[in-house]
Motif scaffolding. Structure first.
Motif, PDB file in Angstrom:
ATOM      1  N   THR A 169      -3.021  -0.584   4.803  1.00  0.00           N
ATOM      2  CA  THR A 169      -3.315  -1.292   6.061  1.00  0.00           C
ATOM      3  C   THR A 169      -4.509  -0.664   6.775  1.00  0.00           C
ATOM      4  OG1 THR A 169      -1.906   0.210   7.333  1.00  0.00           O
ATOM      5  CG2 THR A 169      -0.910  -1.847   6.591  1.00  0.00           C
ATOM      6  N   GLN A 174       2.161  -0.908  10.269  1.00  0.00           N
ATOM      7  CA  GLN A 174       2.658  -2.019  11.077  1.00  0.00           C
ATOM      8  C   GLN A 174       3.386  -1.489  12.313  1.00  0.00           C
ATOM      9  OE1 GLN A 174       4.148  -4.308   7.411  1.00  0.00           O
ATOM     10  NE2 GLN A 174       3.746  -5.962   8.847  1.00  0.00           N
ATOM     11  N   TYR A 190       3.007   3.566   4.684  1.00  0.00           N
ATOM     12  CA  TYR A 190       1.683   2.914   4.695  1.00  0.00           C
ATOM     13  C   TYR A 190       0.604   3.915   4.346  1.00  0.00           C
ATOM     14  CZ  TYR A 190       4.182  -0.707   7.269  1.00  0.00           C
ATOM     15  OH  TYR A 190       5.082  -1.674   7.624  1.00  0.00           O
ATOM     16  N   VAL A 217      -1.707  -5.317   4.254  1.00  0.00           N
ATOM     17  CA  VAL A 217      -1.408  -6.094   5.464  1.00  0.00           C
ATOM     18  C   VAL A 217      -2.733  -6.329   6.165  1.00  0.00           C
ATOM     19  CG1 VAL A 217      -0.378  -6.004   7.760  1.00  0.00           C
ATOM     20  CG2 VAL A 217       0.978  -5.368   5.766  1.00  0.00           C
ATOM     21  N   ASN A 220      -2.174  -7.350  11.240  1.00  0.00           N
ATOM     22  CA  ASN A 220      -1.096  -6.884  12.102  1.00  0.00           C
ATOM     23  C   ASN A 220      -1.597  -6.399  13.467  1.00  0.00           C
ATOM     24  OD1 ASN A 220       1.901  -6.445  11.758  1.00  0.00           O
ATOM     25  ND2 ASN A 220       1.299  -4.497  12.657  1.00  0.00           N
ATOM     26  N   HIS A 247      -0.431  -9.605   3.131  1.00  0.00           N
ATOM     27  CA  HIS A 247       0.308 -10.117   4.280  1.00  0.00           C
ATOM     28  C   HIS A 247      -0.680 -10.689   5.280  1.00  0.00           C
ATOM     29  CE1 HIS A 247       3.072  -9.223   7.932  1.00  0.00           C
ATOM     30  NE2 HIS A 247       1.886  -9.396   8.466  1.00  0.00           N
TER      31      HIS A 247
END
Ligand SMILES: [Zn+2]
Length: 428
Positions: A169, A174, A190, A217, A220, A247
């Motif tokens: 990420t 997140q 992560y 991701v 987010n 994501h």
């Protein structure tokens, strides 16, 4: 982290087993099948015999001679099909409380505890007919890798697991607003990566620790991955033979970057606009649609802090699934269950999603295809799993009715064979 000698051996066994495609079962088993479903074509063949040898499907035909001494399993009153797949699980998550935050779990549960939760979940989902799952992170510092290897190595029965390990990420995972005193708390699940070079390194790191698939991701935070950053992940992942799943919760520019950057799948995409769904169709991007049922949303987020009202959000999800199907995006069944409703196990929660597909008017044949053929393609295992075909792994399930007429019959799986081993055989 140093691995124990035992785990090292399990990993080697896991490698040998996946290379050898399931060496769990010995001997030959004949299945006498009343109705054999081909989900790719949406067709049914009557009165077939399937011969299973050493974990694989050796022969299929209506008048096959069954060798003397072969164990015969009578499925003549059943509908038989390949095992189901779920392309979006968090198998090592138990009862996550979203309002308390992901971080609360990091404090209270060790990686070992999470692996044990994962083992129980894996056994439940296999018994329900899911013979393959793709795990997409939030898995407690590579606990899913150890779980995958323990099952593949024959220590436990369970589904084939493909896993992403940690999620890549932009800064912060997140998590939201962790105080600076606490440091980068989220690194338990992560990897922060904020430039194309950092993303390339993160992809190599997760592969080193055992990832089968790359999970990012994208959206987010108010900052999100650029086209160049997605392209870096895709080129690095693909060079190593890994599909890249991303994501994207909503739609808009983050989603456009993911599609144009060449990612294999969008996970969620709950608010994708028609124009972006059309772009996904054009580019061949799979949609793993994680269509949360209303009751699940309400239980996951009782305060309405994350999703707003459950009823309205559930309606948006049904509408998006309907639009994605109408536009012709390749749909893959994926559930994203992280908290069980009282009295339900992980598998029952996963099967609740079938009702959302019905509410969106998706034909049963297309739902079954999303759970088998399409999922196998996204998982890059379509030449060995996802069909009842000669040479394929003997991942075979049966139901008492025809799922092409009523998809809900998948809630009543009565027979499960995994890599040629009988896991479940209920009395008719
Ligand atoms: Zn998820």
């Amino acid at each position: 982290m140093r691995r124990s000698a035992l785990l090292g051996r399990v990993m080697v066994l896991g490698f040998l087993c996946s290379a050898g495609l399931g060496s769990l079962a010995a001997g030959t088993i004949a299945l006498r099948v009343g109705h054999l479903i081909d989900p790719a074509a949406g067709t049914v063949a009557a009165n077939q015999i399937i011969l299973v040898k050493e974990g694989r499907i050796a022969e299929i035909g209506p008048g096959l001679k069954i060798p003397a001494g072969t164990e015969v399993i009578d499925l003549s009153k059943s509908w038989v099909m390949p095992g189901l797949m779920d392309a979006h699980t968090h198998i090592t998550l138990g009862n996550l409380d979203l309002n308390a935050g992901l971080e609360a779990g990091y404090l209270k549960q060790s990686s070992a505890a999470r692996a044990l939760i994962g083992l129980r979940n894996a056994q439940d989902v296999l018994r329900a007919g899911f013979t393959t799952i793709r795990d997409v992170g939030n898995e407690a510092n590579f606990a899913s890798v150890d779980l995958r290897d323990a099952i593949a190595g024959g220590l436990f029965d369970g589904p084939t697991i493909l896993t992403s390990g940690k999620i890549i990420t932009a800064f912060g995972g997140q998590s939201q607003h962790i105080s600076p005193e606490q440091g980068r708390f989220w690194l338990y699940e992560y990897i922060d990566a904020d430039t194309p070079d950092e993303i390339r390194k993160a992809v190599r790191q997760v592969i080193y620790y055992g990832a089968d698939v790359i999970k990012l991701v994208a959206d987010n935070n108010s900052y999100f991955y650029s086209l160049a950053e997605i392209q870096a992940a895709v080129s690095e992942g693909h060079a190593a033979g890994r599909a890249v799943s991303v994501h994207v919760f909503a739609g808009g520019e983050p989603a456009r970057n993911v599609i144009l950057g060449g990612a294999d799948s969008i996970e969620h995409g709950l608010l994708l606009e028609d124009e972006l769904l059309a772009l996904m169709k054009e580019r061949g991007t799979f949609l793993v649609s994680t269509d949360f049922p209303e009751a699940h949303i309400a239980a996951l987020d009782p305060g309405g802090l994350v999703f707003g009202g459950a009823k309205d959000f559930a309606a948006l999800i049904v509408d998006r699934l309907k639009r994605a199907h109408r536009i012709g995006v390749t749909l893959v069944f994926g559930t994203d269950t992280v908290r069980n409703l009282p009295g339900k196990n992980k598998a029952e929660m996963m099967l609740d999603y079938l009702a959302v597909w019905q509410a969106a008017g998706i034909p049963a044949a297309d739902t079954l295809k999303a759970m088998t053929t399409n999922a196998a393609k996204l998982l890059r295992i379509e030449k060995k799993r996802g069909a009842v075909a000669v040479g394929f792994a003997a991942d075979i399930i049966a139901t008492p009715g025809n799922p092409l007429d009523d998809i809900q019959v998948l809630r009543r799986v009565s027979f499960v064979m995994k890599d040629g081993k009988v896991i479940r055989k209920d009395n008719p």
